[in-house]
Design an enzyme around this catalytic site. Structure first.
Site: not given
Ligand SMILES: *Cc1c(COP(=O)(O)O)cnc(C)c1O
Length: 379
Positions: A186
């Site tokens: 992210k």
């Molecule tokens: C990364 C992501 C998640 C989940 O996040 P985690 O930290 O990996 O549990 C949920 N929704 C979207 C759209 C994502 O890109």
């Protein structure tokens, strides 16, 4: 012959030396799980979101699940969401005992088609859970108009849109419940982690209970448990990593935009027939990912990915359509239900994009892709 260029991954976090030193300090401090760094991280995040209450968790998935619980969503309820997202977005709906109702995406934004939501609303519908795919925000004005019309809660899965804006304000600074993820892919990472922006202190208090076994402490030795909570707290080590990212957020977003402009320029110099580029939004989007859609006529995506890898370039698929996974087919979803998402998910391809990429990398990627898709034309 010049030496081959180093492998270019699809994405990679940027962690500065001060953060690495800060993590060592936490490790030596005698307090490594949730403590002062978590509080500091929450305060720093709150400042990004106009001072709204923020609580952090050990993943974006946990954050979303707790948001659903805070909104009171459970068995018998329906939640409207997009099929073109990381499967966490809808797994959490199942996790709280509710039913995900998928609405097809808009082929241009690749986000949920807001104009198709009303037709999917039933008396059981309690909330909308939109996703800002690749960081491109769903139209918040229209979204909240629809939610208000039908009396629905909104849980924004903004996992990918930290640093994006709407009407000049950061995503997270306005709206109902807003969930972010700090997974290493992210735009801001705490290794693993996530945060929820809440409406008020009562919701924040509830978030704390869901985060850690439902425990509420009072006085020196008092403790009660009134709601069933889980184990979703973030460590101080992780919080320190996240804290070290916040001062770089604006520069990360600016750098991503710069690289995406270089991508668009490279594609205009090396056009590929039938290839669909993303919407060129340089106002709201944080460019979490740069995704193209391969021509219908192209050889299989897997073959393209293999050849890109041979050219030293990593690519990814974000995402297979959720409703066609076995778990979701078992709930009645099938091929043909969501044609736009199904067409996109077969052909979408994520190209490398991360702040430490070089200025020359986008052209390198585009040339490699052009020589694979248009071998006759490539020089
Ligand atoms: C990364 C992501 C998640 C989940 O996040 P985690 O930290 O990996 O549990 C949920 N929704 C979207 C759209 C994502 O890109």
């Amino acid at each position: 012959m010049s030496a081959p260029l180093p492998f270019l991954p699809m994405t990679q976090p940027t962690i500065d030396e001060e953060t690495i030193a800060g993590v060592c300090e936490v490790l030596r401090s005698g307090w490594i799980t949730s403590g002062p760094k978590v509080k500091e991280f929450e305060a720093a995040l709150s400042a990004l979101f106009g001072g709204r209450p923020v609580r952090v968790f050990n993943s974006g998935t946990a954050t979303l699940e707790i948001a659903l619980r805070i909104a009171g969503i459970g068995p018998g309820d329906e939640v409207i969401t997009t099929p073109l997202t990381w499967v966490a977005s809808s797994n959490v709906i199942l996790e709280v005992g509710a039913r995900p109702v998928f609405v097809d995406v808009d082929p241009v934004t690749r986000n949920i088609d807001l104009e198709k939501i009303s037709a999917a609303i039933t008396p059981a519908t309690k909330a909308i859970l939109p996703v800002d795919l690749a960081g491109l925000p769903v139209d918040r004005d229209r979204l909240y108009e629809i939610a208000a019309q039908h009396g629905l809660r909104v849980i924004e899965d903004a996992a990918q849109s930290l640093g994006s804006t709407w009407n000049g304000k950061p995503i997270g600074a306005q709206g109902d419940l807003i969930s972010f993820s700090f997974h290493p892919n992210k735009n801001l990472t705490s290794i693993e982690g996530g945060c929820l922006v809440l409406r008020n202190d009562a919701e924040a208090f509830l978030a704390e209970q869901y985060r850690l076994q439902g425990v509420v402490r009072s006085g020196v030795d008092g403790m009660d448990v009134a709601v069933l909570g889980g184990k979703f707290n973030l460590t101080d080590v992780a919080a320190r990593v996240g804290l070290g990212q916040i001062p770089h957020l604006e520069e990360f977003t600016a750098r991503r935009r710069q690289l995406v402009k270089a991508y668009f320029e490279a594609f205009s110099g090396h056009p590929i027939a039938g290839l669909e580029l993303p919407l060129a939004d340089f106002t709201n989007c944080n460019w979490h990912m740069f995704q193209v859609v391969l021509p219908e006529s192209a050889e299989t995506r897997a073959a393209v990915m293999e050849k890109m890898k041979d050219a030293g370039i990593g690519t990814g698929v974000h995402y297979p359509a959720i409703h066609l996974f076995t778990l979701y087919r078992a709930l009645g979803w099938k091929e043909g239900d969501l044609p736009n998402a199904e067409s996109l998910c077969r052909r979408i391809l994520t190209l490398p994009l991360f702040p430490s990429m070089s200025d020359a990398d986008p052209l390198r990627v585009v040339k490699a892709l052009a020589s694979i898709l248009e071998p006759a034309l490539s020089r």
